[in-house]
Scaffold this active site. Structure first.
Site, PDB file in Angstrom:
ATOM      1  N   CYS A  98      -0.009   2.602  -4.529  1.00  0.00           N
ATOM      2  CA  CYS A  98      -0.729   3.826  -4.849  1.00  0.00           C
ATOM      3  C   CYS A  98       0.125   5.022  -4.486  1.00  0.00           C
ATOM      4  O   CYS A  98       1.003   4.955  -3.630  1.00  0.00           O
ATOM      5  CB  CYS A  98      -2.056   3.890  -4.095  1.00  0.00           C
ATOM      6  N   HIS A 144       0.854  -1.175   0.000  1.00  0.00           N
ATOM      7  CA  HIS A 144       0.000   0.000   0.000  1.00  0.00           C
ATOM      8  C   HIS A 144       0.896   1.232   0.000  1.00  0.00           C
ATOM      9  O   HIS A 144       2.054   1.171   0.443  1.00  0.00           O
ATOM     10  CB  HIS A 144      -0.883   0.035   1.253  1.00  0.00           C
TER      11      HIS A 144
END
Length: 444
Positions: A318, A275
Site C-alpha cells: 500500500c 505492508h
C-alpha cells in the site's frame, strides 16, 4: 535454473569467513548485557585465563584485557577480540563459557538458535555461481480501521453484488520485429541472464509485540511462490528472503549492492511483498524502510556492478490509506476533457534521477492495494499471468500496461461505501526496451 534455498537452511558452518564473522558479532551482541552481569570480576578473569590456556586468544590479547580495570571495558574488548578468532574458536569459547557458567547455557547466551537469522545471500553458495570469484480480500496497509477493513470472505469478489467489469479483448500481439526501431537491452552480454531478489514480509507478530497494529499478510506466500516459479523459468537466479526486520532489510540491501558476483548478471529484478504506507515499506518489526533508500542504493554511483544494466523494482504494498472508488467515464469525442475522474493523491512519486530503472508499484500514490488471502494480491497475480503469456513477445513496459488494464478494469471489490478498484503505477527510466527473453522459450 534452480532457485535459491531458504536462508534458514544455510548452516553457519557452511558460510564463508565474512558471513561467519557477522554471525559471531550478532551472537555476542545478543548476550552482551547478560554476560556483563557476572557478579565477580574473578569469574571473568578465570574465563579469560582458560581462553588463553586453550590458545583461543593470544598472550598479547590476555595482557591487553588484564590492563583494563573496569569490567565493562573488559567485556567490550573481549567482544571485539573473539570474532576475529574465527567461528571454530568461538564455538570452543562457548564450550568453556557453558562449563564454567551452566546458567548461561540454560539462558541460551551465545546460542545461535536464540538469535534471529541474519540475511545471508544464498546466491553466494549456489552451484550456479561456484565459478565466481570468492480467500477474502485484504489491503496491504499497515493497520485496518473499522471503516477501512474489508472482511475475509470466500472468493475474491464475493463481497461485491455484481460481476466485475472485464477488459475488452486485446489487439493481437505484434511480433518483435515491429519494435525493431527501439534498441533493447541484451540478456546475453554477461555470464548470467538475470537475478531476481524477492523479499516477502508476511508475518508481523513482532510488530504486534511492540504494540503496533499490523495484521499478517495472508496470501503473500502465494505471491512469492508465483514470482519464484515465473522468474526461475525465465532463466533468472532467484534469491528469496522473508520476514525481514528493518535491521535485516538494511543489511540485505548492503550485502546485495556489494555482492562481488553481481556484475555477472545482465538484468536485476527486485520484488517487495510487504505492508506499506507513505512511500515506505513496513518491516515485520513495524519499522519503516524508505523505498527511495532501497532504490538509490542500486544507482550507478552506489552500485557500479549494475551500471547500464536494467533494474526492475516490483513493489506490492500500500502507498496510503485511500480507496480508489469507481467513477463514471463519459467520452464525447477523442480528446474531449468532458468526463469525470477521481482525484488522485497530490503527492508526487519520489524516484531517483538515474537511468535504466523501471519501478512498478501495485497502486497509485496514497492508495491501498488489495490481496486475496488464498490467491495472492491482485497486482502480482495479474503480473505473473501477463508475463507467462507475453514475455516471449513484448517488452516490460508494454506488458505492464496490460497489467494496468487487467487490474484496473478486471478487479473490483464492493462495500457499503461503493465499489473499490486499484490502479497500478509505473515509473519508466529505461533507455532501451527491456525484454526478459532473447529468444522464444517453449513454456513459461
Amino acid at each position: 535454473m534452480a532457485e535459491a534455498t531458504d536462508e534458514s537452511a544455510i548452516k553457519i558452518d557452511t558460510l564463508d569467513v565474512e558471513d561467519k564473522l557477522k554471525w559471531c558479532k550478532e551472537i555476542l551482541e545478543y548476550g552482551r548485557e547478560r554476560f556483563g552481569q557476572l557478579e565477580k570480576s574473578e569469574s571473568l578473569t578465570e574465563f579469560i585465563n582458560e581462553l588463553a590456556n586453550q590458545k583461543i586468544i593470544s598472550g598479547f590479547n590476555k595482557m591487553s584485557l588484564e590492563k583494563l580495570k573496569v569490567q565493562s571495558e573488559v567485556v567490550e574488548e573481549l567482544h571485539r577480540i573473539l570474532p576475529s578468532k574465527g567461528w571454530d574458536n568461538f564455538k570452543k569459547a562457548r564450550e568453556i563459557l557453558y562449563t564454567k557458567f551452566p546458567n548461561f547455557k540454560e539462558e541460551g547466551i551465545w546460542d545461535e538458535d536464540k538469535v534471529d537469522d541474519l540475511p545471508v545471500l544464498s546466491i553466494k553458495y549456489s552451484a550456479a555461481n561456484e565459478d565466481l570469484s570468492a480467500t477474502g480480500v485484504e489491503h496491504d496497509g499497515a493497520a485496518a480501521t473499522s471503516t477501512n477493513d474489508i472482511a475475509d470472505v470466500d472468493g475474491m469478489f464475493s463481497s461485491s453484488s455484481r460481476a466485475p467489469a472485464q477488459p475488452t479483448k486485446s489487439e493481437p500481439v505484434k511480433s518483435r520485429s515491429d519494435f525493431s526501431a527501439l534498441p533493447s537491452y541484451s540478456m546475453t552480454n554477461r555470464r548470467h541472464k538475470g537475478i531476481c531478489l524477492i523479499i516477502n514480509n508476511e508475518l508481523y507478530d513482532r510488530a504486534r509485540a511492540a504494540n503496533k497494529d499490523f495484521k499478517d499478510r495472508r496470501g503473500s506466500s502465494k505471491d512469492a511462490d508465483s514470482i519464484k516459479e515465473l522468474f526461475s523459468k525465465l532463466g533468472f537466479y532467484v534469491e528469496y528472503q522473508k520476514n525481514l526486520t528493518k535491521s535485516k532489510m538494511d543489511k540485505l540491501v548492503d550485502m546485495m549492492v556489494s555482492f562481488q558476483g553481481l556484475n555477472t548478471y545482465s538484468c536485476f529484478v527486485a520484488v517487495f511483498l510487504s505492508h506499506g504506507e507513505n512511500e515506505c515499506l513496513n518491516c515485520v518489526d513495524g519499522q519503516d524502510k524508505k523505498i527511495d533508500d532501497i532504490i538509490n542504493a542500486f544507482k550507478g554511483d552506489n552500485c557500479p556492478a549494475l551500471r547500464g544494466i536494467p533494474k526492475w523494482f516490483i513493489i506490492q504494498a500500500c502507498r496510503g490509506k485511500d480507496f480508489n472508488y469507481e467513477v463514471n467515464i463519459q467520452h464525447d469525442a477523442p480528446g474531449d476533457d468532458g468526463h469525470d475522474v477521481e482525484r488522485q493523491s497530490d503527492r508526487p512519486i519520489s524516484i531517483p534521477a538515474c537511468a535504466d530503472f523501471y519501478i512498478s508499484y501495485a497502486t497509485a500514490p496514497g492508495y491501498y492495494s488489495f490481496r486475496n488471502i488464498n490467491e495472492g494480491s491482485w497486482f502480482i497475480n495479474d503480473l505473473c499471468k501477463v508475463l507467462r503469456e507475453y514475455a516471449q513477445k513484448e517488452d516490460v513496459n508494454t506488458m505492464m500496461t496490460r497489467v494496468n488494464r487487467n487490474v484496473a478494469l478486471g478487479r473490483v471489490v464492493g462495500s457499503e461505501y461503493g465499489y473499490r478498484r486499484q490502479m497500478p503505477c509505473h515509473v519508466n527510466m529505461l533507455t532501451s526496451a527491456l525484454y526478459l527473453t532473447n529468444v522464444r522459450q517453449s513454456q513459461i
